[in-house]
Design an enzyme around this catalytic site. Structure first.
Site, short mmCIF file in Angstrom:
data_model
loop_
_atom_site.label_atom_id
_atom_site.label_comp_id
_atom_site.label_asym_id
_atom_site.label_seq_id
_atom_site.Cartn_x
_atom_site.Cartn_y
_atom_site.Cartn_z
N TYR A 1 0.81 -1.22 0.00
CA TYR A 1 0.00 0.00 0.00
C TYR A 1 0.85 1.27 0.00
O TYR A 1 0.38 2.32 0.45
CB TYR A 1 -0.95 0.00 1.19
CG TYR A 1 -2.18 -0.88 0.99
CD1 TYR A 1 -3.03 -0.69 -0.11
CD2 TYR A 1 -2.52 -1.86 1.90
CE1 TYR A 1 -4.16 -1.46 -0.29
CE2 TYR A 1 -3.66 -2.65 1.73
CZ TYR A 1 -4.47 -2.45 0.63
OH TYR A 1 -5.61 -3.21 0.45
N ASN B 1 -13.71 -3.89 2.70
CA ASN B 1 -14.44 -4.03 1.44
C ASN B 1 -14.07 -5.28 0.67
O ASN B 1 -14.09 -5.31 -0.56
CB ASN B 1 -14.29 -2.76 0.59
CG ASN B 1 -12.84 -2.48 0.22
OD1 ASN B 1 -11.93 -3.21 0.62
ND2 ASN B 1 -12.61 -1.44 -0.56
P1 IDP Z 1 -9.05 0.08 -4.35
O1 IDP Z 1 -8.89 -0.99 -3.30
O2 IDP Z 1 -10.41 0.08 -4.95
O3 IDP Z 1 -7.93 0.06 -5.38
P2 IDP Z 1 -7.70 2.37 -3.16
O4 IDP Z 1 -8.05 3.79 -3.42
O5 IDP Z 1 -6.43 1.83 -3.76
O6 IDP Z 1 -8.96 1.48 -3.59
O7 IDP Z 1 -7.64 2.18 -1.58
C1 IDP Z 1 -7.11 1.01 -1.01
C2 IDP Z 1 -8.01 0.56 0.11
O8 IDP Z 1 -7.96 1.52 1.15
C3 IDP Z 1 -9.48 0.47 -0.28
O9 IDP Z 1 -9.83 -0.78 -0.83
C4 IDP Z 1 -10.20 0.72 1.04
O10 IDP Z 1 -10.36 -0.49 1.78
C5 IDP Z 1 -9.23 1.62 1.79
N1 IDP Z 1 -9.66 3.02 1.70
C6 IDP Z 1 -9.68 3.79 0.60
N2 IDP Z 1 -10.11 5.04 0.88
C7 IDP Z 1 -10.36 5.05 2.22
C8 IDP Z 1 -10.83 6.05 3.14
O11 IDP Z 1 -11.10 7.20 2.77
N3 IDP Z 1 -10.97 5.66 4.45
C9 IDP Z 1 -10.67 4.39 4.88
N4 IDP Z 1 -10.23 3.42 4.04
C10 IDP Z 1 -10.07 3.74 2.75
#
Ligand code: IDP
Ligand code: MG
Length: 139
Positions: free
Chosen positions: A50, A113
């Site tokens: 990450y 998620n």
């Molecule tokens: P993605 O998993 O759909 O590629 P990313 O933007 O890469 O999404 O974010 C990685 C993971 O970080 C997401 O799957 C989600 O679980 C978590 N995440 C993203 N945005 C937020 C936030 O604003 N608050 C808390 N967790 C977040």
């Protein structure tokens, strides 16, 4: 074009016993599962995985969560595997994810998620390199 991508069932979904159902969706779609393992991600691997989110306010929570329990890691191979896997996953925020997508069918919480998938060819190569040895990918 035949591609390989990194897909991961997150700890919330392994705890709920959903890894088989999720794996089955990729097999039914016609993809070849060329890598598969259940493991607990180390903190170092999580921080590398990450890295793009290192400066985000949710980074610590994200690393804490992804290392909190077992994950199931897949290398998914097939035509357009990177984009098609992302489409199957649905929107990052499950509240926005369409029914029929994995997040749309199994999740409501942005942090928990259910699934990760690489978002580009560069990300796929990078993430597969972090989590799989070449010898673990069996085409
Ligand atoms: P993605 O998993 O759909 O590629 P990313 O933007 O890469 O999404 O974010 C990685 C993971 O970080 C997401 O799957 C989600 O679980 C978590 N995440 C993203 N945005 C937020 C936030 O604003 N608050 C808390 N967790 C977040
Ligand atoms: Mg992402």
């Amino acid at each position: 074009m035949t591609e390989r991508t990194f897909v991961m069932v997150k700890p919330d979904a392994t705890a709920r016993g959903l890894s088989g159902e999720i794996l089955a969706r990729f097999e039914r779609r016609g993809f070849n599962i060329v890598g598969l393992k259940k493991t607990v991600m180390t903190r170092a691997a999580a921080e590398e995985h990450y890295a793009e989110h290192r400066d985000k306010p949710f980074f610590a929570e994200l690393v804490e969560f992804i290392t909190s329990g077992p994950v199931v890691m897949l290398c998914v191979e097939g035509e357009g595997a990177i984009g098609a896997s992302r489409t199957m996953m649905g929107a990052t925020n499950p509240q926005d994810a369409a029914p029929g997508t994995i997040r749309g069918d199994y999740a409501l919480d942005l942090g928990q998620n259910v699934i990760h998938g690489s978002d580009s060819p560069d990300s796929a190569a990078r993430e597969l390199g972090i989590h799989f040895a070449a010898s673990e990918l069996i085409g």
